[in-house]
Design an enzyme around this catalytic site. Structure first.
Site, PDB file in Angstrom:
ATOM      1  N   ARG A  49      46.719  44.154  62.684  1.00 39.67           N
ATOM      2  CA  ARG A  49      47.608  44.641  63.743  1.00 39.67           C
ATOM      3  C   ARG A  49      46.886  44.888  65.062  1.00 39.67           C
ATOM      4  O   ARG A  49      47.458  44.748  66.123  1.00 39.67           O
ATOM      5  CB  ARG A  49      48.295  45.934  63.276  1.00 39.67           C
ATOM      6  CG  ARG A  49      49.453  45.639  62.353  1.00 39.67           C
ATOM      7  CD  ARG A  49      50.012  46.886  61.775  1.00 39.67           C
ATOM      8  NE  ARG A  49      48.960  47.646  61.091  1.00 39.67           N
ATOM      9  CZ  ARG A  49      49.199  48.568  60.172  1.00 39.67           C
ATOM     10  NH1 ARG A  49      50.418  48.873  59.844  1.00 39.67           N
ATOM     11  NH2 ARG A  49      48.204  49.204  59.593  1.00 39.67           N
ATOM     12  N   ASP A 189      38.395  42.377  40.967  1.00 38.85           N
ATOM     13  CA  ASP A 189      37.694  43.600  40.562  1.00 38.85           C
ATOM     14  C   ASP A 189      36.236  43.312  40.853  1.00 38.85           C
ATOM     15  O   ASP A 189      35.615  42.493  40.158  1.00 38.85           O
ATOM     16  CB  ASP A 189      37.903  43.863  39.063  1.00 38.85           C
ATOM     17  CG  ASP A 189      37.200  45.138  38.621  1.00 38.85           C
ATOM     18  OD1 ASP A 189      36.091  45.419  39.133  1.00 38.85           O
ATOM     19  OD2 ASP A 189      37.743  45.860  37.780  1.00 38.85           O
ATOM     20  N   HIS A 190      35.686  43.930  41.866  1.00 35.29           N
ATOM     21  CA  HIS A 190      34.371  43.468  42.319  1.00 35.29           C
ATOM     22  C   HIS A 190      33.283  43.681  41.268  1.00 35.29           C
ATOM     23  O   HIS A 190      32.239  43.033  41.315  1.00 35.29           O
ATOM     24  CB  HIS A 190      33.998  44.086  43.674  1.00 35.29           C
ATOM     25  CG  HIS A 190      33.521  45.498  43.619  1.00 35.29           C
ATOM     26  ND1 HIS A 190      34.379  46.558  43.503  1.00 35.29           N
ATOM     27  CD2 HIS A 190      32.282  46.030  43.656  1.00 35.29           C
ATOM     28  CE1 HIS A 190      33.674  47.687  43.483  1.00 35.29           C
ATOM     29  NE2 HIS A 190      32.405  47.393  43.572  1.00 35.29           N
ATOM     30  N   LYS A 194      29.435  41.298  39.822  1.00 32.22           N
ATOM     31  CA  LYS A 194      28.044  41.784  39.773  1.00 32.22           C
ATOM     32  C   LYS A 194      27.265  40.933  38.770  1.00 32.22           C
ATOM     33  O   LYS A 194      27.750  40.661  37.671  1.00 32.22           O
ATOM     34  CB  LYS A 194      28.006  43.264  39.351  1.00 32.22           C
ATOM     35  CG  LYS A 194      28.596  44.210  40.411  1.00 32.22           C
ATOM     36  CD  LYS A 194      28.467  45.671  39.971  1.00 32.22           C
ATOM     37  CE  LYS A 194      29.240  46.604  40.876  1.00 32.22           C
ATOM     38  NZ  LYS A 194      28.571  46.982  42.108  1.00 32.22           N
ATOM     39  N   GLU A 228      28.397  58.341  40.600  1.00 31.39           N
ATOM     40  CA  GLU A 228      28.115  58.197  42.030  1.00 31.39           C
ATOM     41  C   GLU A 228      27.666  59.548  42.570  1.00 31.39           C
ATOM     42  O   GLU A 228      28.201  60.580  42.160  1.00 31.39           O
ATOM     43  CB  GLU A 228      29.374  57.744  42.773  1.00 31.39           C
ATOM     44  CG  GLU A 228      29.823  56.375  42.347  1.00 31.39           C
ATOM     45  CD  GLU A 228      31.027  55.919  43.150  1.00 31.39           C
ATOM     46  OE1 GLU A 228      30.839  55.203  44.125  1.00 31.39           O
ATOM     47  OE2 GLU A 228      32.143  56.310  42.792  1.00 31.39           O
ATOM     48  N   ASP A 247      40.967  55.175  40.330  1.00 32.05           N
ATOM     49  CA  ASP A 247      40.013  54.532  41.229  1.00 32.05           C
ATOM     50  C   ASP A 247      38.955  53.732  40.457  1.00 32.05           C
ATOM     51  O   ASP A 247      38.521  52.679  40.914  1.00 32.05           O
ATOM     52  CB  ASP A 247      39.338  55.622  42.080  1.00 32.05           C
ATOM     53  CG  ASP A 247      38.465  55.059  43.178  1.00 32.05           C
ATOM     54  OD1 ASP A 247      38.924  54.130  43.864  1.00 32.05           O
ATOM     55  OD2 ASP A 247      37.320  55.545  43.351  1.00 32.05           O
ATOM     56  N   HIS A 252      37.400  49.018  36.927  1.00 33.08           N
ATOM     57  CA  HIS A 252      35.998  48.710  36.636  1.00 33.08           C
ATOM     58  C   HIS A 252      35.587  49.104  35.214  1.00 33.08           C
ATOM     59  O   HIS A 252      34.935  48.339  34.508  1.00 33.08           O
ATOM     60  CB  HIS A 252      35.079  49.418  37.628  1.00 33.08           C
ATOM     61  CG  HIS A 252      35.489  49.261  39.067  1.00 33.08           C
ATOM     62  ND1 HIS A 252      35.985  48.086  39.567  1.00 33.08           N
ATOM     63  CD2 HIS A 252      35.477  50.132  40.110  1.00 33.08           C
ATOM     64  CE1 HIS A 252      36.254  48.233  40.864  1.00 33.08           C
ATOM     65  NE2 HIS A 252      35.958  49.470  41.208  1.00 33.08           N
ATOM     66  N   LYS A 357      23.487  57.735  41.654  1.00 32.42           N
ATOM     67  CA  LYS A 357      24.396  56.587  41.512  1.00 32.42           C
ATOM     68  C   LYS A 357      23.812  55.672  40.447  1.00 32.42           C
ATOM     69  O   LYS A 357      22.721  55.116  40.618  1.00 32.42           O
ATOM     70  CB  LYS A 357      24.508  55.847  42.845  1.00 32.42           C
ATOM     71  CG  LYS A 357      25.431  54.630  42.774  1.00 32.42           C
ATOM     72  CD  LYS A 357      25.712  54.096  44.164  1.00 32.42           C
ATOM     73  CE  LYS A 357      26.448  52.762  44.129  1.00 32.42           C
ATOM     74  NZ  LYS A 357      27.862  52.874  43.821  1.00 32.42           N
TER      75      LYS A 357
HETATM   76  C1  BG6 Z   1      35.508  51.170  44.426  1.00 31.26           C
HETATM   77  C2  BG6 Z   1      36.036  52.573  44.461  1.00 31.26           C
HETATM   78  O1  BG6 Z   1      36.392  50.325  43.746  1.00 31.26           O
HETATM   79  O2  BG6 Z   1      34.257  51.143  43.772  1.00 31.26           O
HETATM   80  C3  BG6 Z   1      35.045  53.508  45.120  1.00 31.26           C
HETATM   81  O3  BG6 Z   1      37.259  52.610  45.169  1.00 31.26           O
HETATM   82  C4  BG6 Z   1      33.678  53.371  44.485  1.00 31.26           C
HETATM   83  O4  BG6 Z   1      35.491  54.861  45.049  1.00 31.26           O
HETATM   84  C5  BG6 Z   1      33.257  51.915  44.401  1.00 31.26           C
HETATM   85  O5  BG6 Z   1      32.768  54.108  45.273  1.00 31.26           O
HETATM   86  C6  BG6 Z   1      31.984  51.758  43.603  1.00 31.26           C
HETATM   87  O6  BG6 Z   1      31.535  50.442  43.685  1.00 31.26           O
HETATM   88  P1  BG6 Z   1      29.986  50.098  43.539  1.00 31.26           P
HETATM   89  O7  BG6 Z   1      29.930  48.617  43.591  1.00 31.26           O
HETATM   90  O8  BG6 Z   1      29.292  50.775  44.671  1.00 31.26           O
HETATM   91  O9  BG6 Z   1      29.561  50.673  42.214  1.00 31.26           O
END
Ligand code: BG6
Length: 518
Positions: A49, A189-190, A194, A228, A247, A252, A357
């Site tokens: 936007r 889903d990232h 990995k 984290e 979340d 994940h 983390k």
């Molecule tokens: C995201 C969450 O999907 O994954 C975040 O919304 C989280 O809250 C993050 O911090 C963690 O991803 P990674 O790759 O840093 O472990």
């Protein structure tokens, strides 16, 4: 080695002025370009936007890339490379529910298809807040962009959160599937991008020695930790409506459970792999919402120091209502009712503002039938041989076992054998998850993306928990009370209740080993 180079394509990034686009998507594309993995006919069209010209957008992305390369990779910015990349970068201003803007978008795409050899291959990336997923996709279809025609393909990448509970996820799926075919939809889903997560299947099924003991005959229990150290920081507005279970767990962590527990696929392709993951999700025993406390612990952090930073309590954070009952920590004992895992608990936990983390999968093997030796840790969790898949950081695989400590006594101590990624493959071996996932989507490989049934099954199990919590809160509300959520000080490993969840079965959380080595 088969080199995977993308076919030509035009990628539209909705939400292009946002954080995800700047911090992850554009840097990932730039890296792919640097590795010559993008076709020369690739085009990126940012859409958002915020009113901007192509040049203003390019300048913003250049700044973001410079920062990203310097902070995260300590790499110098390659100006020459950028000059090549930027030629293919465009921007279009428009709303997300504005038909005229989408007509203009269609015209722009047609123009770019003419100017670049894109072969009419279109990839639409929804990197916006989820409330506009439906209008965007409806308008794409409306203006004829859901199917490219002209011999090209059209695909859609959908970011998380994919729904808020089972019902909303089903509704979103129904909506998308009215407009697109399942094979066009790439739910991202990232974690699946990995390297270390991809390696779970290679480790299990590419070797002959681990799989025979990967079952209830040898495994006592499994633990998965995704911790984290940061608090919610400036993301309070989003986070308070979500909480740790939505979340992190629904997506994940359920994926980590599925990959750790699944049966070997018939072949390594998208359908076979996802069929096996679905079988695991289906085997997760649904919990009775009225018994939620027996299986799941939730908590909120109070003020403390985590990862060297002072963190205000969750309820004192800007944007968080002072009576919020959103959990920042969750631990869950899962039972998987299938032939391989029956009776083997899977304990999973995740939280914000924990000491560090780290993401780990710990396979805790059964003890020997007799304990002859006087292990120093004889009463602790280490009496289990453990296999740790360290997903991040210090990516590694660590096998923990007992050895005789040299000396005149028979003292036994736990030692380890380690495989460390950067020792084996070099310092830059691990690339960002988004690189792999974007390349796969352009190549049309959906193995590392989530299928409809996966997301709905994961939501189904999570929704039972959410219902249980809602019932508890409702009962208290009727009595004029609010729920006192268990607290943990920022920088500690969660509430006591989480230790009790395991202690009840004679187990303890495995303490993650920090900074490599034991
Ligand atoms: C995201 C969450 O999907 O994954 C975040 O919304 C989280 O809250 C993050 O911090 C963690 O991803 P990674 O790759 O840093 O472990």
């Amino acid at each position: 080695m088969i080199r995977r180079t993308a076919p030509p394509n035009l990628m539209v990034v909705f939400g292009a002025s946002g954080d995800l686009a700047k911090r992850k998507l554009l840097p990932a594309l730039f890296h792919l370009y640097r590795q010559k993995l993008l076709h020369k006919g690739f085009v990126v069209l940012g859409y958002a936007r915020t009113a901007m010209s192509d040049d203003e957008f390019r300048t913003q992305i250049e700044e973001a890339l410079r920062q990203h390369l310097e902070n995260e990779h300590s790499d110098p910015f390659d100006a020459e490379l950028w000059q090549g990349f930027v030629q293919n970068l465009y921007y279009q201003t428009g709303g997300y529910d504005d038909r005229a803007a989408f007509e203009a978008l269609a015209a722009r795409i047609a123009e770019l298809d003419e100017a670049h050899p894109t072969q009419h291959n279109h990839l639409f990336y929804l990197a916006t807040p989820p409330n506009v997923f439906e209008p965007i996709t409806a308008l794409l279809a409306d203006v004829g962009l859901a199917d490219a025609g002209d011999g090209g393909w059209t695909r859609l990448i959908v970011e998380k959160p994919f729904g808020h509970d089972l019902e909303s996820a089903q509704k979103l799926n129904d909506h998308l599937l009215r407009l697109f075919r399942e094979e066009q939809i790439y739910r991202i889903d990232h974690y699946l991008g990995k390297e270390t997560v991809q390696n779970i299947l290679v480790f299990r099924f590419g070797n002959g020695i681990f799989e025979p003991i990967w079952n209830r005959n040898y495994v006592d229990h499994v633990q998965i930790t995704v911790s984290e150290s940061l608090g919610v920081g400036a993301r309070g507005g989003y986070y308070d409506k979500s909480g740790a279970i939505r979340d992190m767990v629904q997506n994940h962590m359920m994926q980590l459970v599925a990959l750790t527990a699944m049966e070997p696929p018939v072949t390594y392709d998208a359908e076979s792999v996802r069929n096996q993951k679905v079988n695991v999700l289906r085997s997760i025993r649904p919990i009775d919402p009225l018994e939620v406390n027996k299986w799941v612990v939730r908590a909120q952090y109070s003020a403390g120091v985590a990862g060297g930073e002072e963190i205000p309590g969750y309820l004192e954070t800007e944007g968080i209502p002072p009576d919020s009952t959103t959990e920042t920590y969750v631990a869950w004992k899962l039972e998987i009712d299938n032939w391989r895992w029956n009776g083997v608990p899977f304990y999973i936990r995740t939280g914000k503002a924990l000491p560090t983390k780290v993401t780990e999968v710990n396979i805790m093997f059964r003890r020997p039938p007799l304990m002859y030796f006087n292990s120093r840790e004889a009463r602790g969790p280490r009496v289990h041989n453990s296999l740790t898949l360290r997903i991040q950081p210090d990516e590694s695989i660590i096998l923990g076992f007992d050895a005789k400590r040299p000396g005149p006594q028979l003292d036994v101590e736990q030692v380890s054998m380690d495989f460390v990624y950067n020792r084996a493959f070099g310092d830059s071996a691990i690339s960002d998850a988004y690189e792999r996932l974007l390349l796969d989507a352009i190549l049309g490989d959906s193995t590392l993306f989530i299928r409809r049934d996966e997301t709905e099954l994961a939501w189904d199990r999570v929704t039972n928990v959410l219902e249980g919590w809602a019932i508890q809160e409702e009962i208290l509300r009727r009595r004029g009370k609010t729920l006192p959520l268990p607290q943990y000080a920022a920088g500690t490993w969660g509430p006591m209740e989480s230790d009790d969840l395991l202690a009840h079965h004679g187990h303890q959380w495995h303490a993650p080993v920090l900074n490599g080595g034991r």
